[in-house]
Enzyme design. Sequence first.
Site, PDB file in Angstrom:
ATOM      1  N   ARG A 237       0.821  -1.216   0.000  1.00 52.85           N
ATOM      2  CA  ARG A 237       0.000   0.000   0.000  1.00 52.85           C
ATOM      3  C   ARG A 237       0.856   1.267   0.000  1.00 52.85           C
ATOM      4  O   ARG A 237       0.483   2.275  -0.602  1.00 52.85           O
ATOM      5  CB  ARG A 237      -0.946   0.010   1.206  1.00 52.85           C
ATOM      6  CG  ARG A 237      -2.063  -1.001   1.077  1.00 52.85           C
ATOM      7  CD  ARG A 237      -3.072  -0.870   2.204  1.00 52.85           C
ATOM      8  NE  ARG A 237      -4.041  -1.954   2.135  1.00 52.85           N
ATOM      9  CZ  ARG A 237      -5.193  -1.896   1.458  1.00 52.85           C
ATOM     10  NH1 ARG A 237      -5.537  -0.812   0.820  1.00 52.85           N
ATOM     11  NH2 ARG A 237      -6.004  -2.929   1.434  1.00 52.85           N
TER      12      ARG A 237
ATOM     13  N   ARG B 108     -10.438   2.171  -2.503  1.00 55.09           N
ATOM     14  CA  ARG B 108      -9.219   1.667  -1.860  1.00 55.09           C
ATOM     15  C   ARG B 108      -9.092   2.317  -0.484  1.00 55.09           C
ATOM     16  O   ARG B 108      -9.337   3.526  -0.346  1.00 55.09           O
ATOM     17  CB  ARG B 108      -7.960   2.003  -2.673  1.00 55.09           C
ATOM     18  CG  ARG B 108      -7.969   1.564  -4.118  1.00 55.09           C
ATOM     19  CD  ARG B 108      -8.206   0.100  -4.298  1.00 55.09           C
ATOM     20  NE  ARG B 108      -7.199  -0.761  -3.665  1.00 55.09           N
ATOM     21  CZ  ARG B 108      -7.312  -2.072  -3.558  1.00 55.09           C
ATOM     22  NH1 ARG B 108      -8.385  -2.684  -4.023  1.00 55.09           N
ATOM     23  NH2 ARG B 108      -6.354  -2.772  -2.992  1.00 55.09           N
TER      24      ARG B 108
ATOM     25  N   HIS C  37     -19.764   8.565   2.033  1.00 57.07           N
ATOM     26  CA  HIS C  37     -20.024   7.171   2.387  1.00 57.07           C
ATOM     27  C   HIS C  37     -21.532   6.931   2.362  1.00 57.07           C
ATOM     28  O   HIS C  37     -22.296   7.747   2.891  1.00 57.07           O
ATOM     29  CB  HIS C  37     -19.450   6.870   3.778  1.00 57.07           C
ATOM     30  CG  HIS C  37     -19.637   5.439   4.182  1.00 57.07           C
ATOM     31  ND1 HIS C  37     -18.874   4.418   3.647  1.00 57.07           N
ATOM     32  CD2 HIS C  37     -20.517   4.854   5.032  1.00 57.07           C
ATOM     33  CE1 HIS C  37     -19.280   3.264   4.165  1.00 57.07           C
ATOM     34  NE2 HIS C  37     -20.265   3.509   5.001  1.00 57.07           N
TER      35      HIS C  37
ATOM     36  N   LEU D 121     -11.139   3.920   9.310  1.00 62.45           N
ATOM     37  CA  LEU D 121     -12.016   3.761   8.145  1.00 62.45           C
ATOM     38  C   LEU D 121     -13.406   4.355   8.403  1.00 62.45           C
ATOM     39  O   LEU D 121     -14.058   4.018   9.391  1.00 62.45           O
ATOM     40  CB  LEU D 121     -12.158   2.268   7.798  1.00 62.45           C
ATOM     41  CG  LEU D 121     -13.013   1.973   6.571  1.00 62.45           C
ATOM     42  CD1 LEU D 121     -12.325   2.431   5.301  1.00 62.45           C
ATOM     43  CD2 LEU D 121     -13.351   0.491   6.492  1.00 62.45           C
ATOM     44  N   ASP D 122     -13.860   5.196   7.457  1.00 62.63           N
ATOM     45  CA  ASP D 122     -15.208   5.781   7.508  1.00 62.63           C
ATOM     46  C   ASP D 122     -15.498   6.424   8.867  1.00 62.63           C
ATOM     47  O   ASP D 122     -16.575   6.261   9.446  1.00 62.63           O
ATOM     48  CB  ASP D 122     -16.274   4.725   7.151  1.00 62.63           C
ATOM     49  CG  ASP D 122     -16.072   4.183   5.750  1.00 62.63           C
ATOM     50  OD1 ASP D 122     -15.580   4.932   4.892  1.00 62.63           O
ATOM     51  OD2 ASP D 122     -16.387   3.001   5.517  1.00 62.63           O
TER      52      ASP D 122
HETATM   53  C1  GAR Z   1     -21.378   6.018  -4.083  1.00 58.98           C
HETATM   54  O1  GAR Z   1     -22.624   5.503  -3.645  1.00 58.98           O
HETATM   55  C2  GAR Z   1     -20.464   6.262  -2.909  1.00 58.98           C
HETATM   56  O2  GAR Z   1     -21.127   6.735  -1.757  1.00 58.98           O
HETATM   57  C3  GAR Z   1     -19.914   4.893  -2.674  1.00 58.98           C
HETATM   58  O3  GAR Z   1     -19.684   4.371  -3.957  1.00 58.98           O
HETATM   59  C4  GAR Z   1     -20.615   4.947  -4.882  1.00 58.98           C
HETATM   60  C5  GAR Z   1     -19.826   5.539  -6.031  1.00 58.98           C
HETATM   61  O4  GAR Z   1     -20.682   5.960  -7.061  1.00 58.98           O
HETATM   62  N1  GAR Z   1     -18.709   4.952  -1.901  1.00 58.98           N
HETATM   63  C6  GAR Z   1     -18.303   3.987  -1.091  1.00 58.98           C
HETATM   64  O5  GAR Z   1     -18.907   2.947  -0.940  1.00 58.98           O
HETATM   65  C7  GAR Z   1     -16.999   4.273  -0.384  1.00 58.98           C
HETATM   66  N2  GAR Z   1     -16.618   3.178   0.453  1.00 58.98           N
HETATM   67  P1  GAR Z   1     -20.139   6.981  -8.167  1.00 58.98           P
HETATM   68  O6  GAR Z   1     -18.846   6.406  -8.735  1.00 58.98           O
HETATM   69  O7  GAR Z   1     -21.233   6.995  -9.187  1.00 58.98           O
HETATM   70  O8  GAR Z   1     -19.928   8.307  -7.518  1.00 58.98           O
END
Ligand code: GAR
Length: 200
Positions: free
Chosen positions: A65, A91, A109, A144-145
């Site tokens: 990483r 990631r 999130h 995380l988050d």
């Molecule tokens: C979104 O729903 C975002 O909140 C989520 O991925 C999707 C991306 O959509 N993010 C996560 O899950 C982060 N861990 P997009 O590429 O259309 O913006």
Amino acid sequence: TKRVAILISGGGSNMVALARSMTRDHPARPCLVLANDPTAGGLTKAAEMGIPTAAVDHRPFGKDRAAFEAALTEAITPHAPDMLCLAGFMRVLTEGFVSQWQGRMLNIHPSLLPNYRGLHTHARAIEAGDAEAGCTVHEVTPALDDGPILGQARVPILPGDTPGDLAARVLEQEHLLYPAVLRRFAAGDRRPVFLPEPAG
Ligand code: GAR
């Protein structure tokens, strides 16, 4: 004007919402869209909008990483962003990278944090029998988050909802929430934004 680099992994609909929101009167403008997947659909969309793009494929780095993050930094630095927005960037970033952007990196999130950190948030909220779901924009910290919440939007969970149904309902709110938070944050205002629940 704050220069914003947006990090994506996929379709980039949140990236598009952010980029579109940065009109002339806005305190920020997009300087780079960076993906960890060279085939991410959002890269094409960004290029069409005239935003510089780059890709750093994480796969050749395997479990290293630190090396992946060094490559990210190398791709980011020439564009001299003042801040980073993670927008569907899938990631996990380590403390080494996060600390370089402390207080200058946002994430969206798809849950009402602190509930449902990690993946499969919508399936977990439905499974738990929750009455509502939503999305959160927060400052990125090494956990995380986690990190200070800068905004949330809520939606109802309706009888018979599949995770896909709920994801679509939440995503509409993401596209409103993230630009609202960025506008405030880029102007130096860290008060959280709470959107009203959509009518309907
Ligand atoms: C979104 O729903 C975002 O909140 C989520 O991925 C999707 C991306 O959509 N993010 C996560 O899950 C982060 N861990 P997009 O590429 O259309 O913006």
